[in-house]
Write a protein that holds these residues in place. Structure first.
Motif, mmCIF file in Angstrom:
data_model
loop_
_atom_site.group_PDB
_atom_site.id
_atom_site.type_symbol
_atom_site.label_atom_id
_atom_site.label_comp_id
_atom_site.label_asym_id
_atom_site.label_seq_id
_atom_site.Cartn_x
_atom_site.Cartn_y
_atom_site.Cartn_z
ATOM 1 N N ASP A 211 0.680 -1.134 -0.209
ATOM 2 C CA ASP A 211 0.063 0.344 -0.309
ATOM 3 C C ASP A 211 1.101 1.209 -0.135
ATOM 4 O O ASP A 211 0.883 2.137 -0.328
ATOM 5 N N ALA A 212 2.179 1.089 -0.062
ATOM 6 C CA ALA A 212 3.355 1.965 -0.278
ATOM 7 C C ALA A 212 2.820 2.694 -0.718
ATOM 8 O O ALA A 212 3.646 4.305 -0.897
ATOM 9 N N LEU A 213 3.083 1.994 -2.498
ATOM 10 C CA LEU A 213 3.120 2.534 -3.634
ATOM 11 C C LEU A 213 1.798 3.453 -3.907
ATOM 12 O O LEU A 213 1.861 4.438 -4.249
ATOM 13 N N PRO A 214 1.087 2.986 -3.713
ATOM 14 C CA PRO A 214 -0.293 4.554 -3.659
ATOM 15 C C PRO A 214 -0.936 5.505 -2.660
ATOM 16 O O PRO A 214 -1.081 6.506 -3.030
ATOM 17 N N ARG A 215 0.282 5.164 -1.512
ATOM 18 C CA ARG A 215 0.023 5.858 -1.065
ATOM 19 C C ARG A 215 0.796 7.214 -1.035
ATOM 20 O O ARG A 215 0.578 8.138 -1.316
ATOM 21 N N ALA B 69 -0.619 8.897 -3.999
ATOM 22 C CA ALA B 69 -1.593 10.181 -3.419
ATOM 23 C C ALA B 69 -1.032 11.047 -2.807
ATOM 24 O O ALA B 69 -1.983 12.398 -2.689
ATOM 25 N N TRP B 70 -0.258 10.624 -1.652
ATOM 26 C CA TRP B 70 0.197 11.742 -0.727
ATOM 27 C C TRP B 70 1.156 13.291 -1.840
ATOM 28 O O TRP B 70 0.524 14.414 -1.839
ATOM 29 N N SER B 71 1.241 12.656 -2.797
ATOM 30 C CA SER B 71 2.896 13.375 -3.621
ATOM 31 C C SER B 71 2.143 14.222 -4.404
ATOM 32 O O SER B 71 2.266 15.530 -4.603
ATOM 33 N N VAL B 72 0.862 13.858 -4.914
ATOM 34 C CA VAL B 72 -0.621 14.538 -5.918
ATOM 35 C C VAL B 72 -1.083 15.636 -4.829
ATOM 36 O O VAL B 72 -1.292 17.008 -5.212
ATOM 37 N N THR B 73 -1.184 15.197 -3.525
ATOM 38 C CA THR B 73 -1.790 15.944 -2.016
ATOM 39 C C THR B 73 -1.154 17.340 -2.270
ATOM 40 O O THR B 73 -0.864 18.657 -2.403
ATOM 41 N N GLY B 74 0.139 16.764 -1.912
ATOM 42 C CA GLY B 74 1.525 17.470 -1.748
ATOM 43 C C GLY B 74 1.827 18.900 -3.052
ATOM 44 O O GLY B 74 1.670 19.850 -2.237
ATOM 45 N N ARG C 32 2.055 3.847 7.826
ATOM 46 C CA ARG C 32 1.401 4.555 6.945
ATOM 47 C C ARG C 32 3.213 5.478 5.867
ATOM 48 O O ARG C 32 2.852 6.232 6.149
ATOM 49 N N ASP C 33 3.491 4.390 5.954
ATOM 50 C CA ASP C 33 5.299 5.176 5.742
ATOM 51 C C ASP C 33 4.714 5.044 4.051
ATOM 52 O O ASP C 33 3.835 4.247 3.573
ATOM 53 N N THR C 34 6.054 5.953 3.292
ATOM 54 C CA THR C 34 6.165 5.917 2.097
ATOM 55 C C THR C 34 6.688 4.785 1.458
ATOM 56 O O THR C 34 7.461 4.830 2.721
ATOM 57 N N LEU C 35 6.670 5.048 -0.165
ATOM 58 C CA LEU C 35 7.332 4.090 -0.405
ATOM 59 C C LEU C 35 9.436 4.288 0.147
ATOM 60 O O LEU C 35 10.043 3.802 -0.212
ATOM 61 N N PRO C 36 9.612 5.419 -0.327
ATOM 62 C CA PRO C 36 11.369 6.178 0.045
ATOM 63 C C PRO C 36 11.659 5.574 1.171
ATOM 64 O O PRO C 36 12.591 4.857 1.533
ATOM 65 N N VAL C 37 10.793 5.409 1.990
ATOM 66 C CA VAL C 37 11.109 5.487 3.095
ATOM 67 C C VAL C 37 11.081 3.526 3.704
ATOM 68 O O VAL C 37 11.432 2.734 4.174
ATOM 69 N N THR D 217 11.605 4.909 -8.621
ATOM 70 C CA THR D 217 11.333 5.997 -9.727
ATOM 71 C C THR D 217 10.538 6.467 -10.891
ATOM 72 O O THR D 217 10.638 6.837 -11.640
ATOM 73 N N GLY D 218 9.401 4.716 -11.252
ATOM 74 C CA GLY D 218 8.864 4.816 -12.228
ATOM 75 C C GLY D 218 8.043 6.089 -11.587
ATOM 76 O O GLY D 218 6.817 6.894 -12.159
ATOM 77 N N VAL D 219 7.816 6.311 -10.129
ATOM 78 C CA VAL D 219 6.619 6.901 -9.322
ATOM 79 C C VAL D 219 6.858 8.033 -9.798
ATOM 80 O O VAL D 219 5.973 9.372 -9.750
ATOM 81 N N VAL D 220 8.308 8.726 -9.452
ATOM 82 C CA VAL D 220 8.402 10.441 -9.480
ATOM 83 C C VAL D 220 8.964 10.561 -11.068
ATOM 84 O O VAL D 220 8.289 11.758 -10.898
#
Lengths: 222, 529
Positions: free
Chosen positions: B323-327, B330-335, B479-484, B506-509
């Motif tokens: 779940d860290a991937l979609p999170r 979602a957080w980066s889009v909001t940020g 609720r960690d992020t993918l990089p963490v 890399t793909g997410v970024v």
């Protein structure tokens, strides 16, 4: 003797023609003033003569040598022996007045002692013997004009180009500087090609006035 | 809508998100129980180990800055001012490392030049061991961080050269060749920008802990994290963060010197920027630049891809990412959306000098960007980790606040850069026509910003999605992020799975960049027609 010859000179920006077959010959020691409204191609013409742009047609000769022809700058700007005072002067803000004036000499490898002597002479000549250590931002409008003129004259050019350098000055100061310029030209004997939209200025400076309108040269008067 | 209210809200958000945590951190470091008690700081400063570690970290950061500038400045000159073929593509390629979390490059270099890397069978066991020893030490840190931050001097050199009035160079061309003009006129005029780049890289490297951690190099930036993560000693952690916060202040005078050089007249009619013809050096220069791009960017990332191609690696990586991937998306889009909204308003405050104190706003945003992410994170912990503010601390809001604090300078700068291209007269005409501030902002300024708004969003998204330090310190439990998650898994995962996770990150970024930038490029071409 002809110093500058423009033969069927053409220049376009995109599809828009700016100069359309301009022919002009300037004798050594002449003061030719090109008069025309804004956007008529005056600055473009000076840039072609200086070698900063290449023409799209025709050719430019300096002392009989072809220096530019259609699509090509044959002799690079620094090798033409031309001085230029830009419309906004283009003084280098990170250098003092002395360093600005010394640059053309330094670029030509003039030894330091000789360079210092000539810079001092030039600053004296333009009436700024004590302003050498000031940067452009610390000079008044008139003083900046004089530094730009000293820089343009530093390498003893055979041709001096002036691109409306007096436009932003108050009339009284501009009048005085024009007088100084004529006196300098008569003393040093360089050839002058000056562009302006101001007919009064042209009358005051020129030995010959040429008009430029929509890319064509018009009538001449002496 | 009131101009002061809207713009003031953005300034207030920056102050709350970034200013208050710094103040809270200072309070934690110097006060205890309402009394002045600098014991943790005094303890830190009297420890000889602190100074040794700080000294070696400063040396490492200086070496990274030197390496990044030694490559980035000449590349910036070549890509900005010469007729080198494929300049835009090459600039984009060199920028890729900055878009990725730096530890992705570290993993990539390990996949290439580590003991079991792709090069090992090619170069033989002796050379492979030597490469491995170089990589897992200060040399590897300088190589990876120098590559990761190379785009900073590269882009700032290009920006600084673009700011120079072309007539100043033309005035030089009447007397000297391009080489002399570049050295004596262009580069001295660009110097404040180049110095700013060097200091920014130095500070980014000084605050970096993931790459030194990967290559087992002890640096000062980890001291604060150790205090926090291992001992939950918040006071000790804040004290250890103070030297890094003090160093970040360095950036402010340089930035004002850089901005002070601006305001030169814009190119007038017929004055276009010249490209420097490379002549007979064009082919060798292109070969050299391609070689550098290949070694620094293409080769390590290809090695990463090759390692990730191990059987089952991607499947395992996807399962571990969970779940860290979609999170993260979602957080980066909001940020990014928050950064766009706030950053554009801050850009108006600074670019149009809409509020008194605009310089302070600009300085605060830049200071927060230069501040290591871990320091911002420690500040957020010091401020919000208390029962009364649990509604915020235990939620993604605290991560978003941290991202806004650290990265607001980016959309702010994108906005001010685009505002410089909009003549103030266009807005003044709307004002004379009777339009309120809100109406003229909405109908005149924002539409004219156009592509700048897209760019500001993309930049915000990229930096949120690649962020490791802030998210690592304040992510809500579970609720960690993918990089963490990747940094946590790095030590224990199989090399193939870790490489696959790095490619996922890399793909997410890069995915939105790959989608939106071509659209921006096409619309830019149409605008110019």
């Amino acid at each position: 003797m002809k110093l500058l010859e423009l033969v069927a000179l053409e220049k376009r920006y995109g599809e828009r023609p700016v100069l359309r077959g301009v022919d002009l010959a300037v004798d050594e020691g002449e003061r030719v003033v090109l008069v025309g409204p804004s956007g008529c191609g005056k600055t473009t013409l000076l840039r072609l003569v200086a070698g900063l742009d290449a023409p799209d047609g025709g050719e430019i000769r300096l002392a009989g040598e072809v220096v530019s022809r259609a699509g090509a700058v044959i002799v690079s700007p620094e090798a033409r022996g031309i001085g230029m005072v830009f419309q906004d002067l283009a003084l280098w803000p990170h250098m003092t007045a002395r360093e600005n004036v010394a640059f053309p000499l330094r670029a030509r490898g003039v030894p330091r002692r000789e360079r210092d002597r000539r810079v001092a002479e030039l600053l004296e000549l333009v009436g700024l013997p004590d302003a050498g250590d000031r940067r452009p931002a610390e000079l008044s409008g008139g003083q900046r004009q004089r530094v730009a003129l000293a820089r343009a004259l530093a390498a003893e050019p055979r041709l001096l180009l002036l691109d409306e350098p007096f436009t932003s000055l108050d009339p009284e100061l501009a009048d005085r500087l024009r007088g100084d310029l004529v006196a300098l030209q008569e003393r040093l004997g360089f050839t002058l090609l000056h562009v302006t939209h101001d007919r009064e200025e042209a009358r005051q400076l020129a030995t010959r006035v040429v008009t430029l309108h929509r890319g064509h040269l018009g009538e001449e008067a002496r | 809508m009131s101009r002061r209210l809207v713009l003031g809200s953005a300034v207030l958000l920056l102050a709350i998100a970034g200013g208050l945590p710094v103040v809270a951190m200072l309070a934690q470091a110097f006060f205890a129980g309402g009394r002045f008690d600098p014991a943790p700081l005094a303890g830190l400063l009297t420890d000889a180990g602190t100074w040794r570690l700080l000294g070696s970290s400063i040396l490492l950061a200086a070496a990274v800055a030197l390496a990044a500038c030694a490559a980035g400045i000449p590349l910036g000159v070549l890509l900005a001012r010469t007729d080198l073929p494929g300049r835009r593509l090459l600039a984009a390629l060199f920028t890729v490392p900055l878009l990725l979390p730096p530890w992705v490059l570290a993993v990539a270099w390990a996949a290439l030049a580590g003991r079991e890397g792709l090069l090992a069978p090619v170069v033989g066991p002796g050379a492979a061991l030597a490469l491995d020893r170089f990589l897992y030490g200060p040399g590897g840190c300088v190589l990876v961080l120098g590559t990761a931050f190379l785009p900073v001097p590269l882009l700032l050199t290009m920006a600084a050269l673009a700011e120079i009035d072309p007539r100043l160079e033309e005035a030089g061309r009447l007397h000297a060749g391009w080489g002399t003009v570049l050295v004596r006129i262009s580069l001295p005029l660009a110097l404040p920008g180049l110095l700013l780049a060097a200091v920014l890289v130095f500070l980014l490297a000084l605050g970096e802990f993931t790459v030194p951690g990967f290559f087992r190099v002890d640096v000062f930036a980890t001291r604060s994290l150790e205090r926090f993560a291992a001992f939950y000693d918040v006071r000790g952690a804040t004290a250890a963060a103070l030297p890094l916060a003090a160093a970040a202040l360095l950036v402010l005078p340089l930035e004002s010197a850089f901005l002070g050089r601006r305001g030169a007249p814009l190119p007038g009619a017929g004055t276009r920027r010249r490209t420097v013809p490379l002549g007979r050096f064009r082919a060798p220069a292109l070969a050299g630049v391609l070689f550098v791009a290949g070694v620094l960017v293409a080769l390590p990332l290809s090695a990463l891809a090759a390692r990730a191609a191990a059987p089952g690696a991607f499947r395992e990586a996807l399962a571990r990412a969970g779940d860290a991937l979609p999170r993260t998306i979602a957080w980066s889009v909001t940020g990014a959306s928050l950064l766009l909204l706030g950053g554009v308003l801050l850009g108006l405050v600074v670019g149009r000098r809409e509020l008194p104190g605009w310089r302070a706003v600009d300085g605060l945003a830049l200071f927060l960007f230069a501040l290591p992410g871990a320091v911002t994170g420690i500040g957020l912990v010091a401020l919000w980790n208390r029962p009364a503010t649990a509604f915020l601390y235990g939620t993604p809001l605290v991560v978003l606040l941290g991202w806004f604090a650290r990265y607001a300078a980016l959309p702010l700068r994108v906005t001010t850069a685009h505002l410089r291209g909009i003549p103030p007269a266009l807005e003044e005409a709307a004002r004379l026509a009777g339009a309120s501030w809100w109406l003229r902002t909405r109908r005149v300024t924002l539409p004219l910003l156009g592509r700048g708004l897209f760019l500001a969003w993309i930049v915000g998204y990229v930096f949120c999605a690649r962020d490791t330090a802030i998210a690592m310190l304040v992510y809500p439990p579970g609720r960690d992020t993918l990089p963490v998650r990747i940094v946590t898994l790095m030590a224990n995962g199989t090399p193939g799975m870790v490489a696959a996770l790095c490619l996922l990150a890399t793909g997410v970024v890069l995915l939105p960049v790959a989608v939106v930038l071509p659209v921006l490029a096409i619309s830019g071409r149409e605008d110019r027609r």
